[in-house]
Scaffold this active site. Structure first.
Site, mmCIF file in Angstrom:
data_model
loop_
_atom_site.group_PDB
_atom_site.id
_atom_site.type_symbol
_atom_site.label_atom_id
_atom_site.label_comp_id
_atom_site.label_asym_id
_atom_site.label_seq_id
_atom_site.Cartn_x
_atom_site.Cartn_y
_atom_site.Cartn_z
ATOM 1 N N LYS A 164 -18.036 5.050 0.147
ATOM 2 C CA LYS A 164 -15.953 4.904 -0.276
ATOM 3 C C LYS A 164 -16.277 6.817 -0.300
ATOM 4 C CE LYS A 164 -12.433 2.019 -0.917
ATOM 5 N NZ LYS A 164 -11.829 1.240 -2.424
HETATM 6 C C1 E4P Z 1 -9.439 -0.264 -2.108
HETATM 7 O O1 E4P Z 1 -10.531 -0.005 -1.563
HETATM 8 C C2 E4P Z 1 -8.455 0.254 -2.865
HETATM 9 O O2 E4P Z 1 -9.159 0.979 -3.575
HETATM 10 C C3 E4P Z 1 -7.191 -0.948 -3.832
HETATM 11 O O3 E4P Z 1 -7.180 -1.808 -2.669
HETATM 12 C C4 E4P Z 1 -6.396 0.465 -4.438
HETATM 13 O O4 E4P Z 1 -5.546 -0.417 -5.300
HETATM 14 P P1 E4P Z 1 -4.719 -0.236 -6.263
HETATM 15 O O5 E4P Z 1 -3.620 0.645 -5.660
HETATM 16 O O6 E4P Z 1 -3.567 -1.374 -6.236
HETATM 17 O O7 E4P Z 1 -5.158 0.432 -7.155
#
Ligand code: E4P
Length: 230
Positions: free
Chosen positions: A84
């Site tokens: 990622k």
């Molecule tokens: C997933 O890949 C993201 O990092 C995550 O959904 C972010 O979510 P949040 O905005 O609730 O922190």
């Protein structure tokens, strides 16, 4: 549509996997910070032992070499790791280098269709627009999903739109209706999708009626009725 779990909690992953509906997992540094007593590597290996679907592991370096070094390390932990990488100029460069090396990437922190388009062109396998955080600033997160999904299909890019920052079950329905290939959900939202007050009430009522009918039959047959259900 594929559904991922947005967590680093092993028990949550085991639970949703046992329902037969888990297609992958996304983690990030914030989710990892909630886990006690395990390194990120160990958490990732445990998760990859539960699901064969893509498991996103996020880099924190801000320079290309640092991102490449962290990502190559994650990629060696298991075959289903996806690295990622945050959207940025260095992030795009790293995504492009990872693609040349055959390492799959998930471009994260996407807030516009244009950012998603750039990530797709650089070679990201997964594009993660954050719907909840867009909604939080009084803009339309789902518009980003709609636009990006249309662009990806129109030009036949080899990338999938992954709706992230999901806050409630309605986000999942809307992501599906707007053509998102995947949504990643907090554990709580998976649970909310399962339940409906009328479903829960109906289960209780059916059981009650069944027991009443069975008791009546047994009484009228002098206890000779045999049924599969107890
Ligand atoms: C997933 O890949 C993201 O990092 C995550 O959904 C972010 O979510 P949040 O905005 O609730 O922190």
């Amino acid at each position: 549509m594929k559904l991922f779990l947005d967590t680093a909690e092993i028990e949550e992953i085991r639970t949703v996997h046992s329902w037969g509906v888990l297609d992958g997992v996304t983690t990030n540094p914030t989710l990892f910070s909630k886990i006690k007593g395990m390194t990120y590597d160990v958490v990732l290996q445990e998760i990859c032992g539960i699901t064969k679907g893509p498991v996103s592991a996020e880099v924190v370096a801000e320079d290309v070499d640092g991102m490449l070094s962290e990502g190559r390390h994650f990629a060696k932990l298991a075959d289903n790791i996806v690295v990622k990488v945050p959207m940025s100029e260095t992030g795009l460069q790293a995504i492009n280098r990872f693609r040349a090396e055959g390492i799959k990437t998930n471009c994260t922190l996407i807030f516009t269709a244009n950012q998603g388009l750039l990530a797709a062109k650089a070679g990201a396998s997964l594009l993660s627009p954050f719907v909840g955080r867009v909604d939080d600033i009084n803009e339309d997160g789902m518009a980003v999903i709609r636009e990006l999904s249309e662009i990806i299909r129109f030009f036949d890019y080899d990338s999938e739109v992954l709706t992230a920052s999901v806050r409630h079950p309605r986000h999942v329905t809307e992501a599906a209706l707007n053509g998102s290939h995947i949504a990643t959900l907090p554990f709580k939202v998976f649970g909310q999708m399962v339940h409906h007050p009328l479903t829960d009430k109906g289960i209780v009522q059916f059981r009650k009626d069944w027991d009443t009918a069975r008791a009546a039959m047994e009484q009228s047959s002098g206890g000779k009725v045999k049924e599969a259900a107890s």
